[in-house]
Scaffold this motif. Structure first.
Motif, PDB file in Angstrom:
ATOM      1  N   CYS A 380      10.526   1.266   2.869  1.00 20.11           N
ATOM      2  CA  CYS A 380       9.606   1.748   1.732  1.00 20.11           C
ATOM      3  C   CYS A 380      10.425   2.307   0.353  1.00 20.11           C
ATOM      4  O   CYS A 380      11.428   2.924   0.711  1.00 20.11           O
ATOM      5  CB  CYS A 380       8.850   3.017   2.360  1.00 20.11           C
ATOM      6  SG  CYS A 380       7.936   4.059   1.123  1.00 20.11           S
ATOM      7  N   LEU A 381       9.966   1.705  -0.558  1.00 18.93           N
ATOM      8  CA  LEU A 381      10.695   2.113  -1.941  1.00 18.93           C
ATOM      9  C   LEU A 381      10.504   3.577  -2.394  1.00 18.93           C
ATOM     10  O   LEU A 381      11.630   4.246  -2.682  1.00 18.93           O
ATOM     11  CB  LEU A 381      10.129   1.350  -3.199  1.00 18.93           C
ATOM     12  CG  LEU A 381      10.485  -0.317  -3.050  1.00 18.93           C
ATOM     13  CD1 LEU A 381       9.820  -0.967  -3.916  1.00 18.93           C
ATOM     14  CD2 LEU A 381      11.927  -0.701  -2.970  1.00 18.93           C
ATOM     15  N   ARG A 382       9.485   4.311  -2.068  1.00 18.68           N
ATOM     16  CA  ARG A 382       9.441   5.625  -2.410  1.00 18.68           C
ATOM     17  C   ARG A 382      10.131   6.244  -1.537  1.00 18.68           C
ATOM     18  O   ARG A 382      10.993   7.240  -2.149  1.00 18.68           O
ATOM     19  CB  ARG A 382       7.977   5.833  -2.179  1.00 18.68           C
ATOM     20  CG  ARG A 382       7.448   7.293  -2.552  1.00 18.68           C
ATOM     21  CD  ARG A 382       6.261   7.705  -2.301  1.00 18.68           C
ATOM     22  NE  ARG A 382       5.367   6.414  -2.769  1.00 18.68           N
ATOM     23  CZ  ARG A 382       4.770   6.332  -4.022  1.00 18.68           C
ATOM     24  NH1 ARG A 382       5.072   7.428  -4.925  1.00 18.68           N
ATOM     25  NH2 ARG A 382       3.894   5.381  -4.349  1.00 18.68           N
ATOM     26  N   CYS A 397       4.635   4.738   2.837  1.00 17.45           N
ATOM     27  CA  CYS A 397       3.810   5.435   1.785  1.00 17.45           C
ATOM     28  C   CYS A 397       2.488   4.669   1.557  1.00 17.45           C
ATOM     29  O   CYS A 397       1.689   5.352   1.017  1.00 17.45           O
ATOM     30  CB  CYS A 397       4.710   5.672   0.423  1.00 17.45           C
ATOM     31  SG  CYS A 397       4.835   4.050  -0.592  1.00 17.45           S
ATOM     32  N   GLY A 398       2.779   3.423   1.793  1.00 16.64           N
ATOM     33  CA  GLY A 398       1.117   2.830   1.533  1.00 16.64           C
ATOM     34  C   GLY A 398       0.797   2.268   0.066  1.00 16.64           C
ATOM     35  O   GLY A 398      -0.125   1.869  -0.289  1.00 16.64           O
ATOM     36  N   CYS A 400       3.586   1.069  -2.194  1.00  9.49           N
ATOM     37  CA  CYS A 400       4.720   0.250  -2.920  1.00  9.49           C
ATOM     38  C   CYS A 400       4.782  -0.898  -2.263  1.00  9.49           C
ATOM     39  O   CYS A 400       4.008  -1.366  -1.431  1.00  9.49           O
ATOM     40  CB  CYS A 400       5.944   1.026  -2.620  1.00  9.49           C
ATOM     41  SG  CYS A 400       6.734   0.624  -0.854  1.00  9.49           S
ATOM     42  N   CYS A 403       5.608  -1.449   1.377  1.00  7.03           N
ATOM     43  CA  CYS A 403       4.644  -1.008   2.233  1.00  7.03           C
ATOM     44  C   CYS A 403       3.490  -1.848   2.214  1.00  7.03           C
ATOM     45  O   CYS A 403       2.807  -2.189   3.511  1.00  7.03           O
ATOM     46  CB  CYS A 403       4.211   0.494   2.140  1.00  7.03           C
ATOM     47  SG  CYS A 403       5.461   1.756   2.496  1.00  7.03           S
TER      48      CYS A 403
HETATM   49 ZN    ZN Z   1       6.232   2.757   0.537  1.00  8.94          ZN
END
Ligand code: ZN
Ligand code: ADP
Length: 749
Positions: A380-382, A397-398, A400, A403
């Motif tokens: 996940c990038l976040r 996070c759904g 990015c 995700c």
């Molecule tokens: Zn993410």
């Protein structure tokens, strides 16, 4: 008034955000405070509201002229008195502002750090009561921050020279521990409340792409997001010029901005973007600090920035209004080399001794490495960003790219073993490309020269595509199964863990995007958005109202020569479209509509809602020769004053004439049989509403005086003595001021 009333009346908001209230209360109790909050979290209110409630003046130390102008402009627009003192003022303006400040005119004064210890400023500061010193962008005091400014060190000295120690508050969006400790230490904060709000900006979508044709991918993105406002950051001026030129040739309205342009061109580009005259800004990192444009819908990076701090700051300029926005980084291998070059040739650290300089360089390299990993992680990038800033995110996070991409876990043990084996067998002497070329079996001069064609692993992975080899190599670095030296040669070395894979049969797995998704991503395809307001679902009717409100906002923005978002943010207009207020009370319930703004614009927006809702016939009485001359303004009907282009052409400019004289000239151009006079009162009202005059009360009678914004507009004040011996001021318009008044009249009073 208390803090809630101020929040509602001047800023138009009903509730404080979580950290804001705690910080404000703490400051009002007379205690120091440090607020660490991401861009867009609302730091300014945390010192502006206490400033209005405290007994004495609040000095806000801020590093950038544009930042100060924007803030003071917004405060003046909201009906609050504030001024700034920096090098953009002439000597005359500076003394004038100081004089007003001495009279206690401004509860809030923005000041550049270089000014603090000057003789004139100290003389002022020692003779008034300073209630608080608020340090904005406080990370600038830290050598470990990414924006160190030596002049920030003067702040402590300044505070020390005051007869009474004011409250000291500091605000920043940089949250690393080193920087935080430095701020507390260097500013000598006393028993401060330190609040760090979450760094997450959940409305931002993050993505990374590695397309073969970067320009094509960016263009593709723009095609899918027509009409949205956004920034494209490039690493160098040259690339800014190239990209903006190509976009223009391809029919996009794109402005450009970098340090190599003249002041005038930079200012024009910035204004074009802020006033929504162009939607796309192509810029180097010189653009953006202090730009509070709230409706930026995307930030694309045409190249990887030098560290995560810069990336998050730049990307964070998207979606300040809290609505969905997208941040996409377009990466290419060359970016690492370019940044390496910047680090090696950094001129900012000239004064440092060689040992410290080497340390700073080493740290910058490390930062670059972490930035590079961001471009390769499949997690996940976040989460990656939040961890970098010392927070724990969840690993899903759904919102990015990673995700949302379908991944599969792939066993890459064989590839890993060959790569590591190759590193070992060449005795850890070569860089990434040589290793990859060797295992892939490339027949190049370099490979032959290094005799890598004789290496036992030569050509062992000829069937695996090079991009996949590179992905695995990056993964090995990320997992510290190999390491790459932090110097110009970037040599691949073994680590303590390499052994496990080579000798102990430890498997290596990694997440890889499913093949068809990767292809789609490379082409820059993302689901196009529905409707015009990204991410927000409006019914057809609401959407239509929203567009009308936006048009009205543009109209007002032109009249008042302020950026549209300073009139109302997109978010406020969206709320208005949903609430559809029909009276003052309902209008005031819309988030972002305060009393002061209601007085100025409320009726016009109400009219717009009513007309859309079909409550009354729209008024078209202001329409003449196919153009609309302000049917929505406060003066209506054919007989009201309306400047026509023909009249405007006849105006004579020049010299320095009094406002009334100039208005007299304009009135002379109209056909007085069909059109009313333009009144001085309406012009003065406009100038006051837009912050060019400050009105304040002596007893019951209003007094008008010129503000710094007014001087910038092109108004000059001259003192006169009346026959009775009272002092009063007469106002003159310089040529630029005359032109601005006409421009405003043309836009439809
Ligand atoms: Zn993410
Ligand atoms: P920062 O300085 O932290 O980047 P700003 O002070 O510029 O952020 O605020 C960002 C945006 O949030 C502004 O448009 C501001 O008006 C808005 N804002 C601030 N506080 C509130 C609040 N309590 N409710 C709603 N909006 C707010």
């Amino acid at each position: 008034m208390d803090k809630y009333e101020i929040l509602k009346k001047y800023f138009g908001y009903d509730t404080f955000r979580n950290a804001q209230e705690t910080l404000i209360d703490n400051i009002l109790e007379g205690k120091d405070a440090l607020g660490i909050m991401p861009t867009g979290a609302g730091k300014s209110l945390c010192y502006q509201i206490p400033a209005l409630l405290m007994d004495g003046i609040t000095l806000v130390v801020s590093p950038l002229i544009s930042l100060m102008k924007d803030q003071v402009g917004s405060l003046n627009q909201a009906g609050l008195h504030a001024a700034y003192l920096n090098s953009s003022l002439t000597m005359n303006q500076y003394y004038k502002a100081l004089e007003f400040a001495r009279q206690g005119r401004y509860p809030i004064i923005y000041v550049a750090p270089e000014r603090l210890m000057t003789e004139e400023f100290l003389d002022f500061a020692l003779h008034v009561k300073i209630a608080m010193v608020a340090v904005d962008e406080a990370h600038c005091v830290s050598q470990w921050g990414q924006d160190f400014r030596p002049s920030y060190l003067k702040i402590v000295e300044f505070i020390g020279s005051l007869p009474q120690r004011p409250v000291v508050s500091a605000f920043t969006a940089t949250a690393t521990k080193e920087v935080r400790d430095d701020i507390l230490d260097i500013l000598q904060m006393r028993d401060p409340l330190v609040i760090t709000t979450g760094f997450d900006r959940s409305n931002l979508y993050f993505g990374v792409m590695t397309p073969k044709d970067r320009y094509g991918a960016v263009k593709n993105y723009l095609e899918c997001h027509p009409g949205d406002s956004g920034i494209i950051y490039c690493l160098t001026r040259k690339v800014v010029d190239e990209v903006s030129e190509r976009l223009r040739q391809d029919g996009y309205a794109a402005a450009r901005y970098h340090a190599g342009l003249s002041d005038q061109e930079r200012k024009n580009s910035q204004d074009d973007f802020i006033y929504d005259r162009v939607t796309i800004m192509v810029a180097t990192n010189a653009f953006g600090m202090g730009i509070d444009k709230s409706n930026v819908r995307f930030v694309l990076h045409f190249g990887m920035p030098k560290n995560m701090e810069s990336y998050y700051q730049e990307a964070g300029r998207a979606g300040r209004d809290g609505e969905p926005a997208e941040c996409i980084l377009y990466y290419a291998g060359q970016d690492v080399i370019t940044n390496q070059f910047f680090i090696d040739n950094n001129q900012d650290n000239q004064e440092l001794d060689p040992v410290t300089r080497a340390m700073v360089q080493e740290r910058d390299r490390e930062r670059l490495r972490k930035m590079t990993f961001y471009c390769f992680t499949n997690e996940c990038l976040r989460d990656y960003i939040l961890r970098y800033f010392g927070e724990y995110g969840s690993n899903y996070c759904g919102n990015c790219q990673n995700c949302l991409t379908q991944f599969e876990t792939v066993d890459v043990t064989d590839i890993a073993r060959t790569l590591i084996g190759c590193v070992r067998s060449c005795r850890q002497r070569y860089g990434v490309n040589v290793i990859l070329d060797t295992v892939h079996g490339a027949n190049t001069a370099k490979i032959r020269q290094y005799r890598m064609n004789e290496n036992p692993h030569y050509g062992e992975l000829a069937k695996v595509p090079v991009y996949r080899l590179r992905q695995v190599m990056n993964h090995l670095q990320l997992k510290e199964l190999v390491a790459v030296t932090n110097d110009d040669y970037a040599i691949v070395k073994l680590t303590a863990s390499s052994q496990k894979v080579l000798e102990e049969g430890e498997p290596v797995t990694m997440r890889l995007a499913k093949e068809q998704e990767r292809m789609a991503q490379e082409k820059g395809e993302k689901k196009a958005k529905k409707g015009q307001v990204p991410g927000v679902t409006l019914t057809e009717k609401e959407e239509s109202l929203f567009q009308k409100l936006r048009t009205l906002r543009t109209e007002i923005s032109r009249e008042e020569q302020v950026p549209p978002y300073i009139v109302f943010s997109d978010k406020t207009l969206v709320a208005m479209s949903k609430v559809m207020p029909r009276n003052k009370e309902q209008m005031l319930s819309v988030s972002g509509v305060g009393e002061f703004k209601y007085e100025k614009y409320g009726e016009r927006f109400l009219d717009c809602v009513r007309a859309e809702a079909g409550d009354e016939e729209p008024d078209i009485s202001g329409e003449e020769d196919g153009r609309y001359y302000g049917a929505t303004s406060f003066q209506r009907g054919k007989t009201d004053f309306a400047m026509t282009p023909e009249m405007a052409e006849q105006v004579k400019y020049g010299g320095q004439v009094s406002i009334s004289e100039f208005i007299g000239q304009i009135n002379g151009l109209r056909d007085e049989n069909v059109m009313k006079r333009l009144t001085i009162k309406s012009v003065e009202k406009w100038l006051t509403d837009t912050g060019r005059f400050d009105v304040w009360f002596m007893g019951n009678s209003p007094r008008r005086c010129l503000t710094v914004l007014g001087e910038e507009f092109g108004i000059v004040a001259e003192k006169k003595i009346s026959e009775k011996g009272n002092e009063y001021e007469v106002y003159f318009l310089k040529e630029e001021g005359q032109r601005r008044v006409v421009e405003w009249l043309l836009s439809g009073i």
